[in-house]
Enzyme design. Structure first.
Site, PDB file in Angstrom:
ATOM      1  N   GLU A   1       0.812  -1.212   0.000  1.00 26.85           N
ATOM      2  CA  GLU A   1       0.000   0.000   0.000  1.00 26.85           C
ATOM      3  C   GLU A   1       0.848   1.265   0.000  1.00 26.85           C
ATOM      4  O   GLU A   1       0.454   2.291  -0.551  1.00 26.85           O
ATOM      5  CB  GLU A   1      -0.951   0.010   1.195  1.00 26.85           C
ATOM      6  CG  GLU A   1      -2.094  -0.991   1.090  1.00 26.85           C
ATOM      7  CD  GLU A   1      -1.729  -2.364   1.645  1.00 26.85           C
ATOM      8  OE1 GLU A   1      -0.550  -2.595   1.975  1.00 26.85           O
ATOM      9  OE2 GLU A   1      -2.634  -3.218   1.749  1.00 26.85           O
TER      10      GLU A   1
ATOM     11  N   LYS B   1     -17.664  -1.055   5.445  1.00 24.04           N
ATOM     12  CA  LYS B   1     -18.112  -2.041   4.472  1.00 24.04           C
ATOM     13  C   LYS B   1     -19.628  -2.082   4.309  1.00 24.04           C
ATOM     14  O   LYS B   1     -20.132  -2.322   3.205  1.00 24.04           O
ATOM     15  CB  LYS B   1     -17.600  -3.422   4.885  1.00 24.04           C
ATOM     16  CG  LYS B   1     -17.705  -4.428   3.765  1.00 24.04           C
ATOM     17  CD  LYS B   1     -16.941  -5.685   4.080  1.00 24.04           C
ATOM     18  CE  LYS B   1     -16.943  -6.611   2.879  1.00 24.04           C
ATOM     19  NZ  LYS B   1     -16.234  -7.870   3.189  1.00 24.04           N
TER      20      LYS B   1
ATOM     21  N   MET C   1      23.752   9.130   3.510  1.00 25.16           N
ATOM     22  CA  MET C   1      23.626  10.445   4.139  1.00 25.16           C
ATOM     23  C   MET C   1      23.876  10.347   5.640  1.00 25.16           C
ATOM     24  O   MET C   1      24.514  11.219   6.234  1.00 25.16           O
ATOM     25  CB  MET C   1      22.243  11.030   3.844  1.00 25.16           C
ATOM     26  CG  MET C   1      22.120  12.496   4.193  1.00 25.16           C
ATOM     27  SD  MET C   1      23.267  13.516   3.246  1.00 25.16           S
ATOM     28  CE  MET C   1      22.201  14.111   1.932  1.00 25.16           C
TER      29      MET C   1
END
Lengths: 614, 237
Positions: free
Chosen positions: A94, A206, A524
């Site tokens: 997702e 739902k 970094m």
């Protein structure tokens, strides 16, 4: 998915609980005696459920693509997508869906759509939503939710999505009625792109999406009381123009808001007509062509030396569509300390939030730049100056460009420099190529050494700094602009976070080129540890990395490996030429660091050119 | 891309043209530096009148839609942005669709403006205004003291224009209404009896006199009046 989450049982309960008026009315409206015409989706089917109203609202709003992952509570909406005039892109995770939708929204200027089920689906979207929020990207997230009468009971796959996303959305909605759920989605869509863009979310229980309704969405309307300012008032514009006319060392700071407001043309015209040098913020990259004489590239922590000199010495800063992030300003006490600040922003809350605005101009960037352009001749005349009086300043800025050239050393006895790879790929690709990136050193090298000329060609995670953003963003960007070249610069650490999305690029046959600038480190962090933590490289060195070229092949993409200067051009060309997703594992000098650098909270004019200057 | 557009002709990616030198230029201490500076609030400091912005206490009134989650949104905003909040009260207005939130904050001026603007951004917030110093402000405290000196408790209650809400053999509960100073004083006065528990509301306030607290309500009031008044004095119809 569980039986419970996918069960349709709650329908009856929901109707019963809705109780009196609405559900009763709904049933009434379904009878042919009602003269009102039945709502239909874009493909002409009648709306019969809440889920179909959701999809009809997306279609009506002009959405073309939806990025998502299936799941129990969102199944009714997916079922409605089955017949819809929308392309659904199944992502591997997702988070990938939210980043892809975010990039899609940035490239098209229209809200990107992502979708997930309740609970873990929704929480996996959260990083992408927060990212879009920080960068003011138009995005709409639709999340499934457990049936209404389970909400709050810790039901299977339940999360308080509204509570979780409240601080990271422009607005979020809990859809409670099947009759209005379409309107809600329409409003969320309209709101995501209006004014200062941002992410909106609709949580879809739902039972609501499963419930019968024949009511389709109204035209997507902005909510009551939501006002988008247009231009600024005349006297404020005049005052700002006068300040600019009076200035000797004016500077334009062009931010991401110029892209969002499609004001790049106006900004270029204003800068060029008046001979004012331009620095951009990092999200503002592309709003002004970096190969123009007036361009000083971008300012801030890893911006160019000349941009940071200019921003430190300007006496009048015309800042357009920027929120003065600390990565840009460094320490507030030393930021543009001699400058009268003209701040153009569509969000009034940005005015004087971080840097005091002497001349606030609230409204649409393009409109206000037009207003300023109209007012400038009179302002020059009133003050008795003209853009000629900026000449000395322009020369000063040009001399800073010569004094602090962007360059990197390329000794023969060291591995390939990442900057070299970035420049080589820039040379091999068209001007309008879309560049996405993950977050880290590679992101800085890409933004420093690629020459950007057009807005919406630099798609990166700026405010939130989300590692793993690059690949899913490249997928979203390619979906949005299938005819353009899309390349992704990623770091090895960043790529590892979302590389499962390669499966999507292969499945969708997307011609994207991923270049992994591989230094086997969270580079970094390693750079900061070396500079500020006595070289104690805690958890920043991987020591071992998978073979990214083989990994790409395992996914069904093409993999390349790059180690020598002599191979750079050919290998990159082969990757570009491959008609599908390709991954170049570019082994770069593991000791290379990103400079210039303004230490966190430091003075922009005191940027370090190497580690011994920190 | 093409080297002629770079201005410094050296940026060729042809490996034969290396070596390149790396970043050049004067060191940090050798560069020209600007003269001015800004305060921690981002305000340019005028050497003639160095502005220091001290926090001040003020009340902000927000008219909000009466819907679930508004209070969570407002309080979430306040806590996330670290505004220094003293009290927050909320209750419905004459319009069942709206509620009024009164926030008392202690912030320097830029902070006060930020609270207003950030509140305005919230979707359910209709109208926001900072109230003037002359605003009518009230607070309520309900406190419960030990009941062994009822006459004295009653005397203090009367001195503060309070009311006795409950008096039993062991406890007496009273209410006091007033401005913040009065409430503080009253609580101090009741301490001698031993305060068992107290609950105070925080300030709620309206603009004084003819002034409207928020514009949205003025508009609604005028609209309702013109609907109910058959002989409007204005020319609109």
């Amino acid at each position: 998915m569980s039986e419970r989450a996918s069960a349709t049982r709650p329908d009856a309960d929901a109707d019963a609980e809705d109780g009196a008026s609405t559900s009763g009315d709904d049933r009434g409206e379904q009878h042919p005696t009602d003269s009102e015409e039945t709502a239909r989706t874009a493909s002409g089917r009648p709306v019969t459920t809440g889920a179909q109203a959701v999809v009809a609202a997306l279609e009506a709003a002009g959405a073309r693509h939806v990025f998502g992952v299936q799941g129990g509570a969102i199944m009714p909406v997916y079922d409605a997508l089955y017949d819809a005039d929308l392309t659904h892109v199944t992502m591997a995770h997702e988070q990938g869906a939210s980043h892809a939708a975010d990039a899609y929204g940035q490239v098209t200027g229209e809200p990107g759509v992502c979708m997930a089920t309740s609970g873990p689906g929704a929480t996996n979207l959260v990083t992408g939503i927060a990212d879009a929020n920080m960068d003011s990207d138009p995005l709409i997230a639709l999340t499934g939710q457990v049936p209404t009468d389970f909400v709050g009971n810790d039901a299977f796959q339940e999360t308080d999505t509204i509570g979780v996303t409240r601080p990271i959305t422009k607005a979020n909605y809990f859809a409670s009625e099947s009759t209005t759920v379409g309107d809600t989605v329409g409003e969320a869509f309209a709101l995501a792109g209006a004014g200062r863009p941002g992410p909106t979310l609709v949580d879809l229980p739902k039972d609501v999406t499963n419930a019968e309704t024949d009511r389709g969405p109204e035209e997507g309307a902005l909510p009551e009381y939501y006002e988008v300012p247009e231009g600024a008032n005349e006297s404020a514009v005049e005052a700002a123009a006068t300040a600019l006319a009076r200035a000797e060392k004016p500077l334009i700071l062009s931010g991401g808001g110029v892209t969002k407001g499609d004001a790049s043309e106006q900004l270029r015209a204003f800068a060029i007509d008046h001979g004012i040098p331009v620095v951009t913020t990092m999200p503002g990259i592309g709003t002004f062509p970096e190969d123009h004489d007036l361009s000083l590239s971008w300012a801030g922590m890893h911006g160019t030396g000349y941009a940071n000199m200019a921003i430190s010495h300007t006496d009048c800063l015309l800042a357009v569509g920027t929120r003065f992030d600390d990565r840009l300003t460094g320490g507030i006490e030393t930021f543009a300390p001699d400058a009268a600040v003209i701040h153009v922003d569509i969000d009034a809350a940005e005015i004087s939030k971080n840097v005091h605005a002497d001349y606030p101009l609230i409204g649409d960037a393009g409109t206000i730049l037009d207003q300023l352009a109209e007012t400038m001749p009179a302002a020059f005349e009133a003050v008795g100056t003209g853009s000629d009086s900026y000449e000395e300043w322009r020369e000063q800025c040009a001399s800073w460009k010569e004094e602090y050239p962007m360059d990197y050393a390329t000794p023969d006895d060291q591995p390939v420099k990442p900057q070299f790879v970035v420049e080589a790929l820039d040379e091999l690709t068209p001007d309008d190529t879309i560049v996405t990136s993950g977050v880290g050193q590679h992101q800085m090298w890409a933004s420093q050494y690629w020459t950007f000329r057009h807005p919406r060609t630099w798609i990166s995670s700026h405010g939130l700094g989300t590692m793993g953003y690059g690949l899913p963003a490249a997928i979203g960007a390619k979906m949005a602009a299938p005819d353009r070249d899309v390349v992704c610069f990623d770091g090895d650490g960043s790529f590892l976070m979302t590389l499962q999305e390669l499966s999507v690029a292969v499945r969708e046959d997307l011609d994207v080129t991923v270049v992994v600038l591989n230094n086997e480190a969270i580079g970094m962090v390693r750079q900061w540890q070396d500079a500020f933590f006595d070289e104690r490289r805690m958890a920043s060195m991987y020591g071992w990395m998978p073979d990214f070229a083989q990994l790409a092949e395992a996914f069904g993409a093409r993999g390349f490996t790059l180690r020598e200067y002599d191979d750079v051009a050919d290998t990159l060309q082969a990757a570009i030429d491959y008609d599908g997703p390709s991954v170049v594992d570019a082994h770069i000098d593991p000791d290379e660091n990103v400079y210039p650098m303004v230490p966190s909270g430091g003075d922009n004019s005191q940027f370090a050119l190497s580690e011994d200057q920190l | 891309m093409s080297s002629d557009s770079e201005g410094d002709g050296e940026r060729s990616t042809d490996p034969d043209s290396v070596p390149r030198k790396g970043l050049q230029g004067p060191r940090p201490g050798e560069r020209t530096r600007p003269h001015g500076r800004r305060s921690g609030q981002g305000i340019r400091i005028d050497p003639q009148a160095e502005a220091t912005h001290q926090p001040r206490r003020t009340a902000i009134s927000a008219l909000v839609k009466n819907e679930p989650g508004v209070l969570a949104e407002v309080s979430g905003l306040v806590s996330r942005r670290q505004f220094n909040i003293e009290s927050l009260t909320v209750g419905p207005t004459t319009n069942p669709e709206t509620s009024r939130i009164t926030l008392v904050i202690e912030e320097p001026d830029p902070g006060v403006r930020q609270v207003e603007r950030q509140l305005e951004k919230l979707l359910p917030v209709i109208s926001v205004r900072e109230l003037g110093t002359d605003a009518v402000r009230r607070e309520l405290v309900v406190l419960k003291v030990h009941g062994d000196r009822p006459d004295e408790v009653n005397a203090i209650t009367q001195m503060y224009d309070g009311r006795t809400l409950d008096a039993g053999p062991r406890t007496i509960t009273v209410e006091i209404t007033g401005d913040e100073q009065k409430i503080d004083d009253a609580i101090d006065a009741f301490r001698q009896f031993g305060i068992r528990e107290l609950a105070r509301t925080g300030q709620t306030a309206l603009a004084r006199g003819d002034e409207w607290t928020t514009h949205a309500e003025e508009e609604r009031y005028e609209q309702l009046r013109s609907e109910t008044d058959p002989t409007p004095t204005t020319a609109d119809d």
